[in-house]
Design a protein around this motif. Structure first.
Motif, PDB file in Angstrom:
ATOM      1  N   TRP A   1       9.078  22.079  -7.018  1.00 33.62           N
ATOM      2  CA  TRP A   1       7.715  21.927  -6.491  1.00 33.62           C
ATOM      3  C   TRP A   1       6.946  20.926  -7.320  1.00 33.62           C
ATOM      4  O   TRP A   1       7.061  20.885  -8.537  1.00 33.62           O
ATOM      5  CB  TRP A   1       7.002  23.285  -6.461  1.00 33.62           C
ATOM      6  CG  TRP A   1       7.530  24.150  -5.369  1.00 33.62           C
ATOM      7  CD1 TRP A   1       8.807  24.654  -5.283  1.00 33.62           C
ATOM      8  CD2 TRP A   1       6.848  24.576  -4.190  1.00 33.62           C
ATOM      9  NE1 TRP A   1       8.946  25.377  -4.108  1.00 33.62           N
ATOM     10  CE2 TRP A   1       7.766  25.349  -3.431  1.00 33.62           C
ATOM     11  CE3 TRP A   1       5.551  24.382  -3.704  1.00 33.62           C
ATOM     12  CZ2 TRP A   1       7.413  25.926  -2.208  1.00 33.62           C
ATOM     13  CZ3 TRP A   1       5.207  24.965  -2.495  1.00 33.62           C
ATOM     14  CH2 TRP A   1       6.133  25.719  -1.759  1.00 33.62           C
ATOM     15  N   GLN A   2       6.181  20.115  -6.595  1.00 39.04           N
ATOM     16  CA  GLN A   2       5.358  19.105  -7.266  1.00 39.04           C
ATOM     17  C   GLN A   2       3.929  19.192  -6.763  1.00 39.04           C
ATOM     18  O   GLN A   2       3.701  19.498  -5.593  1.00 39.04           O
ATOM     19  CB  GLN A   2       5.823  17.705  -6.860  1.00 39.04           C
ATOM     20  CG  GLN A   2       7.014  17.169  -7.547  1.00 39.04           C
ATOM     21  CD  GLN A   2       7.149  15.670  -7.256  1.00 39.04           C
ATOM     22  OE1 GLN A   2       6.561  14.834  -7.925  1.00 39.04           O
ATOM     23  NE2 GLN A   2       7.916  15.325  -6.252  1.00 39.04           N
ATOM     24  N   ILE A   3       3.013  18.860  -7.654  1.00 30.62           N
ATOM     25  CA  ILE A   3       1.653  18.590  -7.195  1.00 30.62           C
ATOM     26  C   ILE A   3       1.447  17.096  -7.411  1.00 30.62           C
ATOM     27  O   ILE A   3       1.752  16.569  -8.477  1.00 30.62           O
ATOM     28  CB  ILE A   3       0.603  19.467  -7.907  1.00 30.62           C
ATOM     29  CG1 ILE A   3      -0.758  19.254  -7.273  1.00 30.62           C
ATOM     30  CG2 ILE A   3       0.542  19.229  -9.417  1.00 30.62           C
ATOM     31  CD1 ILE A   3      -1.615  20.485  -7.222  1.00 30.62           C
ATOM     32  N   GLU A   4       1.010  16.421  -6.354  1.00 30.34           N
ATOM     33  CA  GLU A   4       0.939  14.960  -6.406  1.00 30.34           C
ATOM     34  C   GLU A   4      -0.442  14.455  -5.989  1.00 30.34           C
ATOM     35  O   GLU A   4      -0.726  14.341  -4.797  1.00 30.34           O
ATOM     36  CB  GLU A   4       1.999  14.355  -5.481  1.00 30.34           C
ATOM     37  CG  GLU A   4       3.426  14.702  -5.862  1.00 30.34           C
ATOM     38  CD  GLU A   4       4.432  14.103  -4.894  1.00 30.34           C
ATOM     39  OE1 GLU A   4       4.784  12.925  -5.063  1.00 30.34           O
ATOM     40  OE2 GLU A   4       4.848  14.798  -3.960  1.00 30.34           O
ATOM     41  N   PRO A   5      -1.297  14.163  -6.961  1.00 30.78           N
ATOM     42  CA  PRO A   5      -2.584  13.541  -6.630  1.00 30.78           C
ATOM     43  C   PRO A   5      -2.430  12.039  -6.434  1.00 30.78           C
ATOM     44  O   PRO A   5      -1.569  11.421  -7.054  1.00 30.78           O
ATOM     45  CB  PRO A   5      -3.454  13.812  -7.869  1.00 30.78           C
ATOM     46  CG  PRO A   5      -2.593  14.494  -8.864  1.00 30.78           C
ATOM     47  CD  PRO A   5      -1.181  14.471  -8.398  1.00 30.78           C
ATOM     48  N   GLU A   6      -3.262  11.505  -5.583  1.00 29.70           N
ATOM     49  CA  GLU A   6      -3.266  10.053  -5.318  1.00 29.70           C
ATOM     50  C   GLU A   6      -4.719   9.663  -5.065  1.00 29.70           C
ATOM     51  O   GLU A   6      -5.419  10.376  -4.352  1.00 29.70           O
ATOM     52  CB  GLU A   6      -2.396   9.763  -4.082  1.00 29.70           C
ATOM     53  CG  GLU A   6      -2.185   8.311  -3.749  1.00 29.70           C
ATOM     54  CD  GLU A   6      -1.130   7.628  -4.633  1.00 29.70           C
ATOM     55  OE1 GLU A   6      -0.259   8.329  -5.196  1.00 29.70           O
ATOM     56  OE2 GLU A   6      -1.211   6.393  -4.773  1.00 29.70           O
TER      57      GLU A   6
ATOM     58  N   ILE B   1      -3.571   8.095 -16.083  1.00 30.73           N
ATOM     59  CA  ILE B   1      -3.158   8.817 -17.301  1.00 30.73           C
ATOM     60  C   ILE B   1      -4.193   9.894 -17.648  1.00 30.73           C
ATOM     61  O   ILE B   1      -3.841  11.035 -17.952  1.00 30.73           O
ATOM     62  CB  ILE B   1      -2.968   7.833 -18.492  1.00 30.73           C
ATOM     63  CG1 ILE B   1      -1.749   6.938 -18.230  1.00 30.73           C
ATOM     64  CG2 ILE B   1      -2.839   8.586 -19.809  1.00 30.73           C
ATOM     65  CD1 ILE B   1      -1.529   5.835 -19.260  1.00 30.73           C
ATOM     66  N   LYS B   2      -5.460   9.527 -17.538  1.00 28.21           N
ATOM     67  CA  LYS B   2      -6.503  10.496 -17.905  1.00 28.21           C
ATOM     68  C   LYS B   2      -6.487  11.713 -16.974  1.00 28.21           C
ATOM     69  O   LYS B   2      -6.625  12.858 -17.415  1.00 28.21           O
ATOM     70  CB  LYS B   2      -7.886   9.833 -17.886  1.00 28.21           C
ATOM     71  CG  LYS B   2      -8.979  10.777 -18.362  1.00 28.21           C
ATOM     72  CD  LYS B   2     -10.270  10.055 -18.664  1.00 28.21           C
ATOM     73  CE  LYS B   2     -11.393  10.970 -19.163  1.00 28.21           C
ATOM     74  NZ  LYS B   2     -11.283  12.385 -18.972  1.00 28.21           N
ATOM     75  N   LEU B   3      -6.303  11.447 -15.691  1.00 26.05           N
ATOM     76  CA  LEU B   3      -6.289  12.560 -14.734  1.00 26.05           C
ATOM     77  C   LEU B   3      -5.133  13.523 -15.045  1.00 26.05           C
ATOM     78  O   LEU B   3      -5.311  14.739 -15.077  1.00 26.05           O
ATOM     79  CB  LEU B   3      -6.161  12.037 -13.300  1.00 26.05           C
ATOM     80  CG  LEU B   3      -6.333  13.114 -12.224  1.00 26.05           C
ATOM     81  CD1 LEU B   3      -7.796  13.511 -12.067  1.00 26.05           C
ATOM     82  CD2 LEU B   3      -5.759  12.671 -10.882  1.00 26.05           C
TER      83      LEU B   3
ATOM     84  N   GLY C   1      -1.410   7.254  -8.598  1.00 22.00           N
ATOM     85  CA  GLY C   1      -1.361   8.703  -8.731  1.00 22.00           C
ATOM     86  C   GLY C   1      -0.109   9.102  -9.474  1.00 22.00           C
ATOM     87  O   GLY C   1       0.561   8.264 -10.090  1.00 22.00           O
ATOM     88  N   PHE C   2       0.207  10.383  -9.393  1.00 20.12           N
ATOM     89  CA  PHE C   2       1.385  10.863 -10.118  1.00 20.12           C
ATOM     90  C   PHE C   2       1.890  12.144  -9.484  1.00 20.12           C
ATOM     91  O   PHE C   2       1.210  12.756  -8.651  1.00 20.12           O
ATOM     92  CB  PHE C   2       1.043  11.099 -11.595  1.00 20.12           C
ATOM     93  CG  PHE C   2      -0.012  12.161 -11.830  1.00 20.12           C
ATOM     94  CD1 PHE C   2       0.329  13.509 -11.942  1.00 20.12           C
ATOM     95  CD2 PHE C   2      -1.352  11.812 -11.932  1.00 20.12           C
ATOM     96  CE1 PHE C   2      -0.638  14.478 -12.151  1.00 20.12           C
ATOM     97  CE2 PHE C   2      -2.332  12.779 -12.136  1.00 20.12           C
ATOM     98  CZ  PHE C   2      -1.976  14.116 -12.250  1.00 20.12           C
TER      99      PHE C   2
ATOM    100  N   ARG D   1       0.317   1.659  -7.480  1.00 20.30           N
ATOM    101  CA  ARG D   1       1.190   1.205  -6.394  1.00 20.30           C
ATOM    102  C   ARG D   1       0.881  -0.256  -6.062  1.00 20.30           C
ATOM    103  O   ARG D   1      -0.271  -0.699  -6.174  1.00 20.30           O
ATOM    104  CB  ARG D   1       0.963   2.062  -5.139  1.00 20.30           C
ATOM    105  CG  ARG D   1       0.645   3.526  -5.369  1.00 20.30           C
ATOM    106  CD  ARG D   1       1.669   4.256  -6.195  1.00 20.30           C
ATOM    107  NE  ARG D   1       1.329   5.693  -6.293  1.00 20.30           N
ATOM    108  CZ  ARG D   1       1.969   6.542  -7.077  1.00 20.30           C
ATOM    109  NH1 ARG D   1       2.937   6.134  -7.882  1.00 20.30           N
ATOM    110  NH2 ARG D   1       1.634   7.823  -7.090  1.00 20.30           N
ATOM    111  N   GLU D   2       1.903  -0.951  -5.608  1.00 16.72           N
ATOM    112  CA  GLU D   2       1.704  -2.350  -5.215  1.00 16.72           C
ATOM    113  C   GLU D   2       0.830  -2.385  -3.961  1.00 16.72           C
ATOM    114  O   GLU D   2       1.183  -1.788  -2.953  1.00 16.72           O
ATOM    115  CB  GLU D   2       3.069  -3.005  -4.946  1.00 16.72           C
ATOM    116  CG  GLU D   2       2.974  -4.457  -4.539  1.00 16.72           C
ATOM    117  CD  GLU D   2       2.192  -5.277  -5.548  1.00 16.72           C
ATOM    118  OE1 GLU D   2       2.660  -5.434  -6.677  1.00 16.72           O
ATOM    119  OE2 GLU D   2       1.071  -5.741  -5.212  1.00 16.72           O
TER     120      GLU D   2
END
Ligand code: ATP
Ligand code: MN
Length: 428
Positions: free
Chosen positions: A219-224, A234-236, A395-396, A358-359
């Motif tokens: 499971w992932q949480i992925e903010p963008e 990085i800060k987020l 995001g990450f 992202r590009e």
């Protein structure tokens, strides 16, 4: 009424449901170990406090008998919870129909994993699940508080998000589709619509390597978010991790004790996290005698070595663009580098966060898709995002199981999900 909160009832008589985990007897006293959904605790069943027939029944109670008990909460400093219960009465709700298959003495992980549906009742396993629940709640609350919208992304997808070697193919009405490796490409679409978004769900990767950090379903949480630069990404991630750890330290003290976690290590996790470039990381590795050349990706031993130099997660940024996914943005000051970052957790837990910018340029992205021989028709919708209203964004993804393994101090991430899936395990 739950066990974890009974310390508010010291000196009072209470009634609650529980299961028998173990027992030992010494003549006129039975020591029953019981658990509920929140914790476990010792119950003292003495001849003087119980009706005769009930006292005698205690002798025959089997492991995993479901009970309703009535008793007095008594302060006891040797207990992890700070109290024990003096039994006054009980009723049996259900009795096991055969002997419990998990013995009290320690068993190996292979056996325990075949009994995973029962193993999750064990105190440590239940503690991990409660901490996982708190971590998930915390990361979502953190993003919600920061004005992110949760937008779910599809599980059936038509193209690779991460790399073609770990795709799970599914027959979709006679067409091949793939289980999602990430929600990221879709997050990029929803981010341009809503500015700050995240998805939370399972990711599927056909990981053939058997490491303690890889599951095939995790499971992932992925903010963008839009108008991002690498520092804000990085800060987020850093603030989100700190928020989750603070939450666990605040609410899961008993579970951390059950897991015998050294919480002083977690208390150190405060901003700012150290940052090093990929090139600096390579230098660290060379000094330690690793046979590595600039351009190689890091495996588990490399990540462990790099992170062993830090007591907080270390942010390794600006990897060679060649080893990163096609959508990663090139560093404008060096076209060999990608504006990407991985967070390597301390104590050898490896990468818990991967992300970057992202590009956003249509022409560059088209060329990258071509260079990597990706099927262009599958990415037409994605390229639309660069044709209309394209802006810098990033995001990450934070892996839930790896983060929970680190917080709990658990060696293998398979214990950080209720029913782990690996190359050789899909049962139970
Ligand atoms: P690794 O190199 O360790 O396989 P990755 O670079 O493939 O990781 P990303 O694609 O950046 O990982 O995924 C984002 C996050 O998801 C990772 O930082 C990690 O926490 C988690 N993750 C990735 N693959 C797995 C896996 N197979 N099992 C559990 N968690 C994973
Ligand atoms: Mn991977």
């Amino acid at each position: 009424m739950i066990l974890a909160k009974l310390n508010e009832y010291i000196g009072e008589e209470i009634e609650f449901h529980c299961w028998l985990m173990g027992k030992r007897s010494s003549g006129s006293i039975h020591f029953l170990m019981i658990r509920d959904g929140s914790a476990f605790c010792q119950v003292i069943a003495s001849k003087e406090n119980l009706p005769d027939d009930k006292f005698n029944t205690c002798d025959h109670l089997q492991i995993e008998t479901a009970l309703k008990i009535k008793g007095l909460v008594v302060k006891e400093s040797r207990s992890k919870l700070g109290f024990e219960i003096h039994l006054k009465d009980f009723t049996v709700i259900s009795e096991p129909s055969e002997e419990y298959p998990i013995p009290r003495k320690p068993s190996g992980p292979d056996f325990l994993l075949t009994k995973r549906h029962l193993w999750i009742r064990a105190p440590k396993q239940a503690a991990i699940m409660r901490i996982r629940s708190n971590v998930i709640h915390a990361v979502r609350e953190f993003l919600d508080k920061n004005d992110f919208f949760c937008v779910d992304t599809p599980i059936f997808t038509s193209a690779a998000g991460e790399g073609t070697t770990t795709l799970f193919k599914v027959d979709y009405f006679n067409n091949d589709v793939f289980l999602a490796q990430t929600g990221q490409l879709y997050n990029e679409a929803t981010a341009i619509a809503l500015e700050k978004v995240y998805c939370f769900g399972p990711s599927f990767r056909a990981e053939k390597s058997k490491t303690r950090r890889h599951l095939t379903e995790f499971w992932q949480i992925e903010p963008e978010f839009v108008f991002a630069d690498l520092d804000s990404v990085i800060k987020l991630a850093q603030d989100m991790i700190v928020f989750a750890i603070d939450r666990v330290l605040d609410r899961c003290q008993t579970d951390l004790k059950i897991l015998e976690r050294d919480v002083s290590k977690l208390q150190l996790i405060k901003p700012p996290f150290p940052q090093i470039t990929y090139s600096e990381a390579v230098e660290i590795l060379k000094k330690k005698g690793f046979n590595i050349t600039w351009g190689d990706d890091f495996g588990a031993p490399e990540e462990t070595e790099i992170s062993s130099n830090f007591s907080k997660p270390v942010c390794v940024h600006r990897y060679p663009i060649k080893i990163k996914a096609f959508y990663m943005k090139e560093d404008p000051s060096d076209n060999q580098l990608a504006l990407g970052v991985d967070f390597l957790a301390p104590e050898g837990y490896g990468e818990i966060v991967g992300g970057g910018i992202r590009e956003e340029n249509l022409k560059i992205l088209e060329k990258r898709i071509e260079d990597e021989n990706l099927p262009k028709e599958d990415f037409l919708w994605y390229l639309d995002l660069r044709k209309f209203g394209s802006v810098p964004h990033g995001g990450f993804g934070l892996g839930i199981e790896r983060t929970v393994a680190w917080i709990c101090g658990i060696h293998h991430i398979r214990e950080c999900i209720a029913f782990p899936r690996t190359i050789d395990r899909v049962r139970p």
